[in-house]
Motif scaffolding. Structure first.
Motif, PDB file in Angstrom:
ATOM      1  N   MET A  88       0.884  -1.088  -0.138  1.00  0.00           N
ATOM      2  CA  MET A  88      -0.210  -0.044  -0.050  1.00  0.00           C
ATOM      3  C   MET A  88       0.871   1.200   0.011  1.00  0.00           C
ATOM      4  SD  MET A  88      -3.271  -0.737   2.430  1.00  0.00           S
ATOM      5  CE  MET A  88      -2.482  -1.034   4.058  1.00  0.00           C
ATOM      6  N   ARG A  89       0.342   2.557  -0.593  1.00  0.00           N
ATOM      7  CA  ARG A  89       1.046   3.582  -0.609  1.00  0.00           C
ATOM      8  C   ARG A  89       1.061   4.105   0.968  1.00  0.00           C
ATOM      9  NH1 ARG A  89       1.147   5.052  -5.802  1.00  0.00           N
ATOM     10  NH2 ARG A  89      -0.385   4.169  -7.143  1.00  0.00           N
ATOM     11  N   PRO A  90       2.195   4.658   1.423  1.00  0.00           N
ATOM     12  CA  PRO A  90       2.215   5.272   2.836  1.00  0.00           C
ATOM     13  C   PRO A  90       1.041   5.995   3.185  1.00  0.00           C
ATOM     14  CG  PRO A  90       4.335   5.500   1.804  1.00  0.00           C
ATOM     15  CD  PRO A  90       3.402   5.105   0.689  1.00  0.00           C
ATOM     16  N   SER A  91       0.596   6.978   2.185  1.00  0.00           N
ATOM     17  CA  SER A  91      -0.574   7.597   2.669  1.00  0.00           C
ATOM     18  C   SER A  91      -1.921   6.762   2.929  1.00  0.00           C
ATOM     19  CB  SER A  91      -1.082   8.839   1.700  1.00  0.00           C
ATOM     20  OG  SER A  91      -1.217   7.985   0.427  1.00  0.00           O
ATOM     21  N   ARG A  92      -2.124   5.485   2.279  1.00  0.00           N
ATOM     22  CA  ARG A  92      -3.072   4.733   2.460  1.00  0.00           C
ATOM     23  C   ARG A  92      -2.891   3.920   3.810  1.00  0.00           C
ATOM     24  NH1 ARG A  92      -7.459   4.935   0.151  1.00  0.00           N
ATOM     25  NH2 ARG A  92      -6.895   4.494  -1.722  1.00  0.00           N
ATOM     26  N   HIS A  93      -1.924   3.881   4.339  1.00  0.00           N
ATOM     27  CA  HIS A  93      -1.759   3.432   5.719  1.00  0.00           C
ATOM     28  C   HIS A  93      -2.085   4.471   6.866  1.00  0.00           C
ATOM     29  CE1 HIS A  93       0.741  -0.451   5.028  1.00  0.00           C
ATOM     30  NE2 HIS A  93       1.271   0.197   4.125  1.00  0.00           N
ATOM     31  N   GLU A  94      -1.894   5.767   6.503  1.00  0.00           N
ATOM     32  CA  GLU A  94      -2.251   6.734   7.507  1.00  0.00           C
ATOM     33  C   GLU A  94      -3.650   7.108   7.375  1.00  0.00           C
ATOM     34  OE1 GLU A  94      -0.343  10.555   6.161  1.00  0.00           O
ATOM     35  OE2 GLU A  94       1.656   9.551   6.404  1.00  0.00           O
ATOM     36  N   GLN A  95      -4.293   6.713   6.135  1.00  0.00           N
ATOM     37  CA  GLN A  95      -5.983   6.741   6.221  1.00  0.00           C
ATOM     38  C   GLN A  95      -6.368   5.646   6.964  1.00  0.00           C
ATOM     39  OE1 GLN A  95      -6.645   6.780   2.066  1.00  0.00           O
ATOM     40  NE2 GLN A  95      -6.152   8.915   1.603  1.00  0.00           N
ATOM     41  N   LEU A  96      -5.920   4.412   6.789  1.00  0.00           N
ATOM     42  CA  LEU A  96      -6.404   3.278   7.509  1.00  0.00           C
ATOM     43  C   LEU A  96      -6.306   3.406   8.883  1.00  0.00           C
ATOM     44  CD1 LEU A  96      -7.581   0.588   7.183  1.00  0.00           C
ATOM     45  CD2 LEU A  96      -5.357  -0.488   7.004  1.00  0.00           C
ATOM     46  N   ARG A  97      -5.127   3.966   9.471  1.00  0.00           N
ATOM     47  CA  ARG A  97      -4.958   4.240  10.702  1.00  0.00           C
ATOM     48  C   ARG A  97      -5.849   5.122  11.473  1.00  0.00           C
ATOM     49  NH1 ARG A  97      -0.117   6.887  11.238  1.00  0.00           N
ATOM     50  NH2 ARG A  97      -1.457   8.866  11.190  1.00  0.00           N
ATOM     51  N   ASP A  98      -6.166   6.152  10.710  1.00  0.00           N
ATOM     52  CA  ASP A  98      -7.058   7.222  11.035  1.00  0.00           C
ATOM     53  C   ASP A  98      -8.533   6.873  11.172  1.00  0.00           C
ATOM     54  OD1 ASP A  98      -4.975   8.989  11.306  1.00  0.00           O
ATOM     55  OD2 ASP A  98      -5.485   9.864   9.429  1.00  0.00           O
ATOM     56  N   LEU A  99      -8.893   6.112  10.332  1.00  0.00           N
ATOM     57  CA  LEU A  99     -10.244   5.381  10.013  1.00  0.00           C
ATOM     58  C   LEU A  99     -10.472   4.332  11.287  1.00  0.00           C
ATOM     59  CD1 LEU A  99     -12.977   5.052   8.465  1.00  0.00           C
ATOM     60  CD2 LEU A  99     -11.869   3.363   7.323  1.00  0.00           C
ATOM     61  N   ALA A 100      -9.484   3.756  11.609  1.00  0.00           N
ATOM     62  CA  ALA A 100      -9.703   2.669  12.788  1.00  0.00           C
ATOM     63  C   ALA A 100      -9.725   3.505  13.928  1.00  0.00           C
ATOM     64  CB  ALA A 100      -8.206   1.929  12.597  1.00  0.00           C
ATOM     65  N   TYR A 101      -8.869   4.520  14.100  1.00  0.00           N
ATOM     66  CA  TYR A 101      -9.352   5.234  15.401  1.00  0.00           C
ATOM     67  C   TYR A 101     -10.708   5.994  15.517  1.00  0.00           C
ATOM     68  CZ  TYR A 101      -8.563   8.988  18.744  1.00  0.00           C
ATOM     69  OH  TYR A 101      -8.445   9.748  19.859  1.00  0.00           O
ATOM     70  N   ILE A 102     -11.133   6.453  14.410  1.00  0.00           N
ATOM     71  CA  ILE A 102     -12.545   7.030  14.133  1.00  0.00           C
ATOM     72  C   ILE A 102     -13.550   6.085  14.679  1.00  0.00           C
ATOM     73  CG2 ILE A 102     -14.228   8.183  12.965  1.00  0.00           C
ATOM     74  CD1 ILE A 102     -11.670   9.703  11.244  1.00  0.00           C
ATOM     75  N   GLU A 103     -13.334   4.843  13.996  1.00  0.00           N
ATOM     76  CA  GLU A 103     -14.299   3.787  14.199  1.00  0.00           C
ATOM     77  C   GLU A 103     -14.339   2.890  15.539  1.00  0.00           C
ATOM     78  OE1 GLU A 103     -15.003   1.495  10.607  1.00  0.00           O
ATOM     79  OE2 GLU A 103     -15.673   3.200   9.669  1.00  0.00           O
ATOM     80  N   LYS A 104     -13.117   3.271  16.124  1.00  0.00           N
ATOM     81  CA  LYS A 104     -12.833   2.457  17.273  1.00  0.00           C
ATOM     82  C   LYS A 104     -12.732   0.986  16.965  1.00  0.00           C
ATOM     83  CE  LYS A 104     -14.629   5.886  20.682  1.00  0.00           C
ATOM     84  NZ  LYS A 104     -14.426   7.223  19.799  1.00  0.00           N
ATOM     85  N   ARG A 105     -11.960   0.508  16.037  1.00  0.00           N
ATOM     86  CA  ARG A 105     -11.871  -0.884  15.603  1.00  0.00           C
ATOM     87  C   ARG A 105     -10.267  -0.838  15.420  1.00  0.00           C
ATOM     88  NH1 ARG A 105     -15.665  -2.783  11.151  1.00  0.00           N
ATOM     89  NH2 ARG A 105     -14.396  -1.390   9.812  1.00  0.00           N
ATOM     90  N   LYS A 106      -9.831  -2.217  15.395  1.00  0.00           N
ATOM     91  CA  LYS A 106      -8.655  -2.422  14.955  1.00  0.00           C
ATOM     92  C   LYS A 106      -8.628  -2.418  13.428  1.00  0.00           C
ATOM     93  CE  LYS A 106      -7.383  -3.625  19.114  1.00  0.00           C
ATOM     94  NZ  LYS A 106      -6.625  -2.704  19.942  1.00  0.00           N
ATOM     95  N   PHE A 107      -7.217  -2.139  12.899  1.00  0.00           N
ATOM     96  CA  PHE A 107      -7.451  -1.728  11.329  1.00  0.00           C
ATOM     97  C   PHE A 107      -7.389  -3.247  10.644  1.00  0.00           C
ATOM     98  CE2 PHE A 107      -2.954  -3.009  11.748  1.00  0.00           C
ATOM     99  CZ  PHE A 107      -2.565  -3.380  10.554  1.00  0.00           C
ATOM    100  N   TRP A 108      -7.082  -4.213  11.245  1.00  0.00           N
ATOM    101  CA  TRP A 108      -7.240  -5.608  10.539  1.00  0.00           C
ATOM    102  C   TRP A 108      -8.514  -6.096  10.334  1.00  0.00           C
ATOM    103  CZ3 TRP A 108      -9.857  -9.042  13.426  1.00  0.00           C
ATOM    104  CH2 TRP A 108      -9.922  -9.117  14.814  1.00  0.00           C
ATOM    105  N   MET A 109      -9.334  -5.426  11.368  1.00  0.00           N
ATOM    106  CA  MET A 109     -10.927  -5.582  11.174  1.00  0.00           C
ATOM    107  C   MET A 109     -11.240  -4.963   9.930  1.00  0.00           C
ATOM    108  SD  MET A 109     -12.304  -4.943  15.031  1.00  0.00           S
ATOM    109  CE  MET A 109     -12.713  -6.180  16.080  1.00  0.00           C
TER     110      MET A 109
END
Length: 56
Positions: A14-35
């Protein structure tokens, strides 16, 4: 996502910015990123191959 950014080999392609988006989305949704990745993969498989491949 910045499409000018090149992918870097870090275990996932994945592109580095995609990792950041995934991390942010996981934080907002209060879920683990693998979920989030599991849900996205399930959605892709069911859209591509049909509902018989959906998790039960």
């Amino acid at each position: 996502m910045d499409s000018d950014e090149s992918p870097q080999a870090r275990g996932t392609q994945m592109r580095p910015s995609r990792h950041e988006q995934l991390r942010d989305l996981a934080y907002i949704e209060k879920r683990k990123f693998w979920m989030i990745l599991d849900d996205a993969l399930e959605l892709y498989v069911t859209q591509t191959y049909g509902k018989q491949y959906k998790r039960k």
